[in-house]
Scaffold this motif. Structure first.
Motif, PDB file in Angstrom:
ATOM      1  N   PRO A   1       0.690  -1.375  -0.006  1.00  0.00           N
ATOM      2  CA  PRO A   1       0.017   0.079   0.096  1.00  0.00           C
ATOM      3  C   PRO A   1       0.790   1.285  -0.177  1.00  0.00           C
ATOM      4  CG  PRO A   1      -0.178  -1.098   2.127  1.00  0.00           C
ATOM      5  CD  PRO A   1       0.666  -2.144   1.146  1.00  0.00           C
ATOM      6  N   TRP A   2       2.028   1.208   0.603  1.00  0.00           N
ATOM      7  CA  TRP A   2       2.835   2.352   0.700  1.00  0.00           C
ATOM      8  C   TRP A   2       3.553   2.625  -0.720  1.00  0.00           C
ATOM      9  CZ3 TRP A   2       3.156   6.268   3.786  1.00  0.00           C
ATOM     10  CH2 TRP A   2       4.436   6.919   3.733  1.00  0.00           C
ATOM     11  N   LEU A   3       3.948   1.572  -1.328  1.00  0.00           N
ATOM     12  CA  LEU A   3       4.374   1.839  -2.824  1.00  0.00           C
ATOM     13  C   LEU A   3       3.532   2.002  -3.848  1.00  0.00           C
ATOM     14  CD1 LEU A   3       7.300  -1.176  -2.571  1.00  0.00           C
ATOM     15  CD2 LEU A   3       7.658   1.186  -2.284  1.00  0.00           C
ATOM     16  N   ARG A   4       2.089   1.693  -3.462  1.00  0.00           N
ATOM     17  CA  ARG A   4       1.118   2.204  -4.420  1.00  0.00           C
ATOM     18  C   ARG A   4       1.369   3.466  -4.775  1.00  0.00           C
ATOM     19  NH1 ARG A   4      -4.273   0.492  -2.357  1.00  0.00           N
ATOM     20  NH2 ARG A   4      -3.543  -1.553  -2.565  1.00  0.00           N
ATOM     21  N   ASN A   5       1.540   4.298  -3.677  1.00  0.00           N
ATOM     22  CA  ASN A   5       1.612   5.885  -4.097  1.00  0.00           C
ATOM     23  C   ASN A   5       2.562   6.058  -5.193  1.00  0.00           C
ATOM     24  OD1 ASN A   5       0.016   6.943  -1.783  1.00  0.00           O
ATOM     25  ND2 ASN A   5       1.263   5.825  -0.645  1.00  0.00           N
ATOM     26  N   ILE A   6       3.546   5.309  -5.357  1.00  0.00           N
ATOM     27  CA  ILE A   6       4.590   5.493  -6.389  1.00  0.00           C
ATOM     28  C   ILE A   6       4.107   4.825  -7.801  1.00  0.00           C
ATOM     29  CG2 ILE A   6       7.034   5.154  -7.233  1.00  0.00           C
ATOM     30  CD1 ILE A   6       7.786   4.546  -4.263  1.00  0.00           C
ATOM     31  N   ARG A   7       3.232   3.848  -7.633  1.00  0.00           N
ATOM     32  CA  ARG A   7       2.576   3.162  -9.000  1.00  0.00           C
ATOM     33  C   ARG A   7       1.738   4.151  -9.457  1.00  0.00           C
ATOM     34  NH1 ARG A   7       4.192  -2.247  -9.282  1.00  0.00           N
ATOM     35  NH2 ARG A   7       4.924  -2.983  -7.376  1.00  0.00           N
ATOM     36  N   ASP A   8       1.049   5.013  -8.447  1.00  0.00           N
ATOM     37  CA  ASP A   8      -0.097   5.888  -8.919  1.00  0.00           C
ATOM     38  C   ASP A   8       0.677   6.875  -9.881  1.00  0.00           C
ATOM     39  OD1 ASP A   8      -2.113   4.416  -7.656  1.00  0.00           O
ATOM     40  OD2 ASP A   8      -2.151   5.723  -5.764  1.00  0.00           O
ATOM     41  N   VAL A   9       1.950   7.621  -9.359  1.00  0.00           N
ATOM     42  CA  VAL A   9       2.539   8.550 -10.128  1.00  0.00           C
ATOM     43  C   VAL A   9       2.853   7.849 -11.440  1.00  0.00           C
ATOM     44  CG1 VAL A   9       4.969   9.848 -10.158  1.00  0.00           C
ATOM     45  CG2 VAL A   9       3.769   9.626  -7.661  1.00  0.00           C
ATOM     46  N   TYR A  10       3.353   6.613 -11.683  1.00  0.00           N
ATOM     47  CA  TYR A  10       3.593   6.145 -12.996  1.00  0.00           C
ATOM     48  C   TYR A  10       2.399   6.132 -13.784  1.00  0.00           C
ATOM     49  CZ  TYR A  10       6.108   3.120 -16.164  1.00  0.00           C
ATOM     50  OH  TYR A  10       6.991   3.014 -17.369  1.00  0.00           O
ATOM     51  N   ARG A  11       1.283   5.756 -13.055  1.00  0.00           N
ATOM     52  CA  ARG A  11       0.075   5.730 -13.775  1.00  0.00           C
ATOM     53  C   ARG A  11      -0.347   7.090 -14.461  1.00  0.00           C
ATOM     54  NH1 ARG A  11      -4.915   6.595 -12.324  1.00  0.00           N
ATOM     55  NH2 ARG A  11      -4.375   6.350  -9.963  1.00  0.00           N
ATOM     56  N   LEU A  12      -0.085   8.054 -13.564  1.00  0.00           N
ATOM     57  CA  LEU A  12      -0.486   9.690 -13.914  1.00  0.00           C
ATOM     58  C   LEU A  12       0.412   9.998 -15.064  1.00  0.00           C
ATOM     59  CD1 LEU A  12      -0.840  11.454 -10.509  1.00  0.00           C
ATOM     60  CD2 LEU A  12      -2.577  10.961 -12.248  1.00  0.00           C
ATOM     61  N   HIS A  13       1.614   9.421 -15.227  1.00  0.00           N
ATOM     62  CA  HIS A  13       2.706   9.851 -16.112  1.00  0.00           C
ATOM     63  C   HIS A  13       3.160   8.782 -17.380  1.00  0.00           C
ATOM     64  CE1 HIS A  13       3.074  13.595 -14.158  1.00  0.00           C
ATOM     65  NE2 HIS A  13       3.088  13.177 -12.895  1.00  0.00           N
ATOM     66  N   LYS A  14       2.199   7.796 -17.381  1.00  0.00           N
ATOM     67  CA  LYS A  14       2.429   6.656 -18.039  1.00  0.00           C
ATOM     68  C   LYS A  14       2.968   6.997 -19.534  1.00  0.00           C
ATOM     69  CE  LYS A  14       0.423   2.158 -18.966  1.00  0.00           C
ATOM     70  NZ  LYS A  14       0.907   1.890 -20.336  1.00  0.00           N
ATOM     71  N   GLU A  15       2.289   7.745 -20.201  1.00  0.00           N
ATOM     72  CA  GLU A  15       2.819   8.049 -21.719  1.00  0.00           C
ATOM     73  C   GLU A  15       4.090   8.390 -21.541  1.00  0.00           C
ATOM     74  OE1 GLU A  15       0.642  10.627 -25.120  1.00  0.00           O
ATOM     75  OE2 GLU A  15      -0.405  10.530 -23.334  1.00  0.00           O
ATOM     76  N   GLU A  16       4.426   9.521 -20.908  1.00  0.00           N
ATOM     77  CA  GLU A  16       5.888  10.001 -20.923  1.00  0.00           C
ATOM     78  C   GLU A  16       6.852   8.856 -20.434  1.00  0.00           C
ATOM     79  OE1 GLU A  16       6.534  13.400 -18.326  1.00  0.00           O
ATOM     80  OE2 GLU A  16       8.777  12.891 -18.429  1.00  0.00           O
ATOM     81  N   LEU A  17       6.636   8.079 -19.468  1.00  0.00           N
ATOM     82  CA  LEU A  17       7.502   7.202 -18.885  1.00  0.00           C
ATOM     83  C   LEU A  17       7.531   6.029 -19.950  1.00  0.00           C
ATOM     84  CD1 LEU A  17       6.539   7.237 -15.047  1.00  0.00           C
ATOM     85  CD2 LEU A  17       8.842   7.852 -16.054  1.00  0.00           C
ATOM     86  N   ASP A  18       6.591   5.681 -20.346  1.00  0.00           N
ATOM     87  CA  ASP A  18       6.486   4.525 -21.485  1.00  0.00           C
ATOM     88  C   ASP A  18       7.450   4.767 -22.715  1.00  0.00           C
ATOM     89  OD1 ASP A  18       5.312   2.848 -19.286  1.00  0.00           O
ATOM     90  OD2 ASP A  18       3.525   2.751 -20.768  1.00  0.00           O
ATOM     91  N   ALA A  19       7.478   5.989 -22.860  1.00  0.00           N
ATOM     92  CA  ALA A  19       8.213   6.320 -24.153  1.00  0.00           C
ATOM     93  C   ALA A  19       9.646   6.337 -23.977  1.00  0.00           C
ATOM     94  CB  ALA A  19       7.703   7.899 -24.639  1.00  0.00           C
ATOM     95  N   ILE A  20       9.997   6.351 -22.654  1.00  0.00           N
ATOM     96  CA  ILE A  20      11.557   6.269 -22.304  1.00  0.00           C
ATOM     97  C   ILE A  20      11.940   4.710 -22.574  1.00  0.00           C
ATOM     98  CG2 ILE A  20      13.230   6.935 -20.764  1.00  0.00           C
ATOM     99  CD1 ILE A  20      11.441   8.887 -19.475  1.00  0.00           C
TER     100      ILE A  20
END
Ligand code: CO
Length: 216
Positions: free
Chosen positions: A118-137
């Motif tokens: 549940p703690w690390l889920r906060n970081i996964r949420d950040v990933y989800r919000l910026h998925k497009e940018e991060l997946d393009a790297i």
């Protein structure tokens, strides 16, 4: 490796060193604290708040947790922010992330981490919000670096969502919120130049707790 006993020897030497530059050092400390900064950083042992900023006891109010997260259900960090803003009236709130963060790395992996989920889920949420940018790297290391930075930015936004920060800033012009990242490999501290005023405006479109005007 430092032994358990050495800690107390170190402490004695530290007291002497402080007193040799200012005989009243501890007496002054006992009078109270008036720090200008609230620092929220990672618990990582390599990222030592006061050391990397070159600050002395009394100069910074510190909160550290895994991956420098500001979760609205975390009574601990919420108490720290409210106390720092309402009572200490800090001028700056800093969220400081760091490259090579184990918490961010763990959140990038498909693995059950037990109680850490549940703690690390906060970081996964950040990933989800910026998925497009991060997946393009393409390069995984670069994606990791970027997620560390985006996590800092999103945690700064979480600071802005609090009533304490919105009210204090709108009536007194403080505190300002900053996002930093520390590079463990070089020791360098970088200001990510988080656009505090613009973000506060954006945030208040939905999370406005800064005024007592009832919602329409
Ligand atoms: Co970390």
């Amino acid at each position: 490796m430092t032994t358990y006993e050495q800690i107390f020897e170190n402490n004695k030497r530290w007291i002497e060193a402080k007193k040799s530059t200012d005989a009243q050092f501890f007496e002054k400390l006992s009078m109270g604290q008036n720090p200008d900064f609230l620092y929220i950083g990672c618990s990582d042992s390599r990222v030592t708040a006061e050391d990397l900023m070159g600050l002395q006891p009394g100069e910074v109010f510190v909160h550290r947790n895994i991956a420098n997260l500001i979760s609205n259900t975390d009574l601990n960090v919420m108490s720290v922010i409210n106390y720092a803003v309402d009572y200490l009236q800090v001028k700056h709130i800093v969220v400081c992330g760091h490259y090579f963060c184990g918490g961010v790395k763990a959140a990038m992996q498909s693995r059950d981490m037990g109680i850490l989920n549940p703690w690390l889920r906060n970081i996964r949420d950040v990933y989800r919000l910026h998925k497009e940018e991060l997946d393009a790297i393409q390069e995984e290391d670069q994606r990791y670096i970027r997620l560390v930075e985006l996590n800092v930015e999103e945690q700064c936004i979480n600071v802005l969502k609090t009533a304490a920060v919105q009210k204090a800033y709108l009536s007194n012009g403080i505190p300002k919120v900053h996002g930093w990242v520390f590079n463990v490999k070089t020791g360098e501290l970088t200001d990510l130049e988080f656009d505090f005023q613009q973000k506060l405006k954006d945030i208040q479109e939905i999370y406005n707790l800064g005024t007592n005007i009832p919602p329409k």
